[in-house]
Design a protein around this motif. Structure first.
Motif, PDB file in Angstrom:
ATOM      1  N   VAL A  56      45.232  46.219  42.304  1.00 29.77           N
ATOM      2  CA  VAL A  56      45.916  45.224  43.135  1.00 29.77           C
ATOM      3  C   VAL A  56      45.851  45.636  44.605  1.00 29.77           C
ATOM      4  CG1 VAL A  56      48.181  44.227  43.695  1.00 29.77           C
ATOM      5  CG2 VAL A  56      47.424  44.365  41.310  1.00 29.77           C
ATOM      6  N   GLY A  57      46.117  46.918  44.877  1.00 33.22           N
ATOM      7  CA  GLY A  57      46.063  47.402  46.251  1.00 33.22           C
ATOM      8  C   GLY A  57      44.680  47.281  46.859  1.00 33.22           C
ATOM      9  N   ALA A  58      43.650  47.585  46.077  1.00 35.95           N
ATOM     10  CA  ALA A  58      42.279  47.454  46.573  1.00 35.95           C
ATOM     11  C   ALA A  58      41.947  45.993  46.843  1.00 35.95           C
ATOM     12  CB  ALA A  58      41.309  48.047  45.557  1.00 35.95           C
ATOM     13  N   GLY A  59      42.400  45.099  45.981  1.00 35.28           N
ATOM     14  CA  GLY A  59      42.160  43.675  46.191  1.00 35.28           C
ATOM     15  C   GLY A  59      42.859  43.155  47.433  1.00 35.28           C
ATOM     16  N   VAL A  60      44.115  43.526  47.610  1.00 29.97           N
ATOM     17  CA  VAL A  60      44.868  43.084  48.791  1.00 29.97           C
ATOM     18  C   VAL A  60      44.248  43.680  50.054  1.00 29.97           C
ATOM     19  CG1 VAL A  60      47.101  43.280  49.970  1.00 29.97           C
ATOM     20  CG2 VAL A  60      47.015  42.682  47.542  1.00 29.97           C
ATOM     21  N   GLY A  61      43.831  44.948  49.982  1.00 31.84           N
ATOM     22  CA  GLY A  61      43.180  45.575  51.136  1.00 31.84           C
ATOM     23  C   GLY A  61      41.874  44.883  51.495  1.00 31.84           C
ATOM     24  N   GLY A  62      41.099  44.516  50.485  1.00 31.85           N
ATOM     25  CA  GLY A  62      39.851  43.796  50.737  1.00 31.85           C
ATOM     26  C   GLY A  62      40.078  42.443  51.381  1.00 31.85           C
ATOM     27  N   ILE A  63      41.084  41.741  50.919  1.00 31.40           N
ATOM     28  CA  ILE A  63      41.417  40.439  51.511  1.00 31.40           C
ATOM     29  C   ILE A  63      41.872  40.615  52.956  1.00 31.40           C
ATOM     30  CG2 ILE A  63      43.068  38.525  51.422  1.00 31.40           C
ATOM     31  CD1 ILE A  63      42.952  38.847  48.324  1.00 31.40           C
ATOM     32  N   ALA A  64      42.688  41.651  53.208  1.00 33.89           N
ATOM     33  CA  ALA A  64      43.173  41.891  54.572  1.00 33.89           C
ATOM     34  C   ALA A  64      42.034  42.226  55.519  1.00 33.89           C
ATOM     35  CB  ALA A  64      44.205  43.020  54.567  1.00 33.89           C
ATOM     36  N   VAL A  65      41.091  43.046  55.059  1.00 33.15           N
ATOM     37  CA  VAL A  65      39.944  43.392  55.911  1.00 33.15           C
ATOM     38  C   VAL A  65      39.092  42.163  56.175  1.00 33.15           C
ATOM     39  CG1 VAL A  65      37.792  44.704  55.991  1.00 33.15           C
ATOM     40  CG2 VAL A  65      39.899  45.833  55.314  1.00 33.15           C
ATOM     41  N   ALA A  66      38.884  41.336  55.160  1.00 30.50           N
ATOM     42  CA  ALA A  66      38.090  40.124  55.358  1.00 30.50           C
ATOM     43  C   ALA A  66      38.758  39.169  56.343  1.00 30.50           C
ATOM     44  CB  ALA A  66      37.868  39.425  54.018  1.00 30.50           C
ATOM     45  N   ARG A  67      40.066  39.103  56.296  1.00 30.91           N
ATOM     46  CA  ARG A  67      40.792  38.158  57.148  1.00 30.91           C
ATOM     47  C   ARG A  67      41.023  38.696  58.559  1.00 30.91           C
ATOM     48  NH1 ARG A  67      45.810  35.441  54.523  1.00 30.91           N
ATOM     49  NH2 ARG A  67      44.103  34.462  53.418  1.00 30.91           N
ATOM     50  N   PHE A  68      41.376  39.993  58.682  1.00 28.93           N
ATOM     51  CA  PHE A  68      41.778  40.545  59.971  1.00 28.93           C
ATOM     52  C   PHE A  68      40.841  41.637  60.485  1.00 28.93           C
ATOM     53  CE2 PHE A  68      45.794  39.444  57.753  1.00 28.93           C
ATOM     54  CZ  PHE A  68      46.169  38.374  58.555  1.00 28.93           C
ATOM     55  N   GLY A  82      52.837  46.372  55.219  1.00 30.80           N
ATOM     56  CA  GLY A  82      52.716  46.275  53.761  1.00 30.80           C
ATOM     57  C   GLY A  82      53.026  47.590  53.071  1.00 30.80           C
ATOM     58  N   GLU A  83      52.533  48.695  53.644  1.00 28.23           N
ATOM     59  CA  GLU A  83      52.817  50.000  53.044  1.00 28.23           C
ATOM     60  C   GLU A  83      54.304  50.324  53.120  1.00 28.23           C
ATOM     61  OE1 GLU A  83      51.554  54.679  53.446  1.00 28.23           O
ATOM     62  OE2 GLU A  83      50.356  53.147  54.453  1.00 28.23           O
ATOM     63  N   ARG A  84      54.926  50.039  54.252  1.00 25.45           N
ATOM     64  CA  ARG A  84      56.355  50.282  54.398  1.00 25.45           C
ATOM     65  C   ARG A  84      57.154  49.461  53.389  1.00 25.45           C
ATOM     66  NH1 ARG A  84      56.525  49.977  59.569  1.00 25.45           N
ATOM     67  NH2 ARG A  84      56.767  47.724  59.668  1.00 25.45           N
ATOM     68  N   SER A  85      56.769  48.203  53.208  1.00 29.09           N
ATOM     69  CA  SER A  85      57.463  47.351  52.234  1.00 29.09           C
ATOM     70  C   SER A  85      57.278  47.869  50.815  1.00 29.09           C
ATOM     71  CB  SER A  85      56.932  45.921  52.325  1.00 29.09           C
ATOM     72  OG  SER A  85      57.178  45.381  53.578  1.00 29.09           O
ATOM     73  N   GLY A  86      56.061  48.278  50.498  1.00 29.69           N
ATOM     74  CA  GLY A  86      55.796  48.816  49.168  1.00 29.69           C
ATOM     75  C   GLY A  86      56.567  50.085  48.881  1.00 29.69           C
ATOM     76  N   ARG A  87      56.627  50.969  49.874  1.00 32.43           N
ATOM     77  CA  ARG A  87      57.391  52.211  49.678  1.00 32.43           C
ATOM     78  C   ARG A  87      58.881  51.922  49.533  1.00 32.43           C
ATOM     79  NH1 ARG A  87      54.778  57.294  52.086  1.00 32.43           N
ATOM     80  NH2 ARG A  87      52.612  56.675  52.230  1.00 32.43           N
ATOM     81  N   SER A  88      59.392  50.985  50.307  1.00 36.46           N
ATOM     82  CA  SER A  88      60.810  50.639  50.200  1.00 36.46           C
ATOM     83  C   SER A  88      61.126  50.053  48.832  1.00 36.46           C
ATOM     84  CB  SER A  88      61.199  49.640  51.284  1.00 36.46           C
ATOM     85  OG  SER A  88      61.068  50.212  52.548  1.00 36.46           O
ATOM     86  N   ALA A  89      60.267  49.162  48.364  1.00 38.84           N
ATOM     87  CA  ALA A  89      60.492  48.551  47.046  1.00 38.84           C
ATOM     88  C   ALA A  89      60.408  49.594  45.944  1.00 38.84           C
ATOM     89  CB  ALA A  89      59.469  47.443  46.808  1.00 38.84           C
ATOM     90  N   THR A  90      59.456  50.500  46.059  1.00 35.12           N
ATOM     91  CA  THR A  90      59.303  51.538  45.046  1.00 35.12           C
ATOM     92  C   THR A  90      60.496  52.468  45.030  1.00 35.12           C
ATOM     93  OG1 THR A  90      56.908  51.451  45.271  1.00 35.12           O
ATOM     94  CG2 THR A  90      57.827  53.409  44.240  1.00 35.12           C
ATOM     95  N   SER A  91      60.932  52.916  46.215  1.00 35.11           N
ATOM     96  CA  SER A  91      62.067  53.834  46.238  1.00 35.11           C
ATOM     97  C   SER A  91      63.346  53.145  45.792  1.00 35.11           C
ATOM     98  CB  SER A  91      62.234  54.456  47.622  1.00 35.11           C
ATOM     99  OG  SER A  91      62.556  53.479  48.569  1.00 35.11           O
ATOM    100  N   SER A  92      63.484  51.858  46.084  1.00 33.94           N
ATOM    101  CA  SER A  92      64.660  51.118  45.611  1.00 33.94           C
ATOM    102  C   SER A  92      64.644  51.011  44.095  1.00 33.94           C
ATOM    103  CB  SER A  92      64.688  49.715  46.215  1.00 33.94           C
ATOM    104  OG  SER A  92      64.817  49.772  47.598  1.00 33.94           O
TER     105      SER A  92
END
Length: 109
Positions: A56-68, A82-92
């Motif tokens: 999932v992370g590789a797919g989202v990263g690929g989409i982000a690179v293609a777009r931005f 995105g990384e900050r949000s993911g870490r916050s959700a994981t730690s929560s």
């Protein structure tokens, strides 16, 4: 330096998360094989979740690179958010586990 940090992440994840590699997907493929074979002490579910999260992370990263990709500052900002949000959700999620935590063991490396 990258090798040292990856090794440290693998060591902590193996010892603290119950035999799950988070930085080395080859290890998770091996653990999935052990889980499918019914070897005791290997969690098929945990290794499969780690592998799915990588995909999932590789797919989202690929989409982000293609777009931005042409706008590197925007790509960096979005990736960091995105990384900050993911870490916050994981730690929560980890902090909100039901039931008492298992006793921790200390390891000297």
């Amino acid at each position: 330096m990258l090798t040292i940090s990856t090794g440290m992440v693998d060591a902590v994840s193996i010892l603290a998360l119950g035999r799950v590699f988070v930085a080395n997907m080859t290890g998770n493929i091996v653990f999935i094989g052990f889980g499918l074979a019914g070897a005791p002490g290997f969690s098929l579910q945990a290794s499969a979740i780690a592998l799915a999260a990588l995909l999932v992370g590789a797919g989202v990263g690929g989409i982000a690179v293609a777009r931005f990709g042409a706008r590197r500052a925007v790509l960096l900002r979005n990736a960091a958010a995105g990384e900050r949000s993911g870490r916050s959700a994981t730690s929560s999620g980890v902090d909100c586990q039901a039931g008492p935590s298992p006793p921790r063991q200390r390891y000297n490396v």
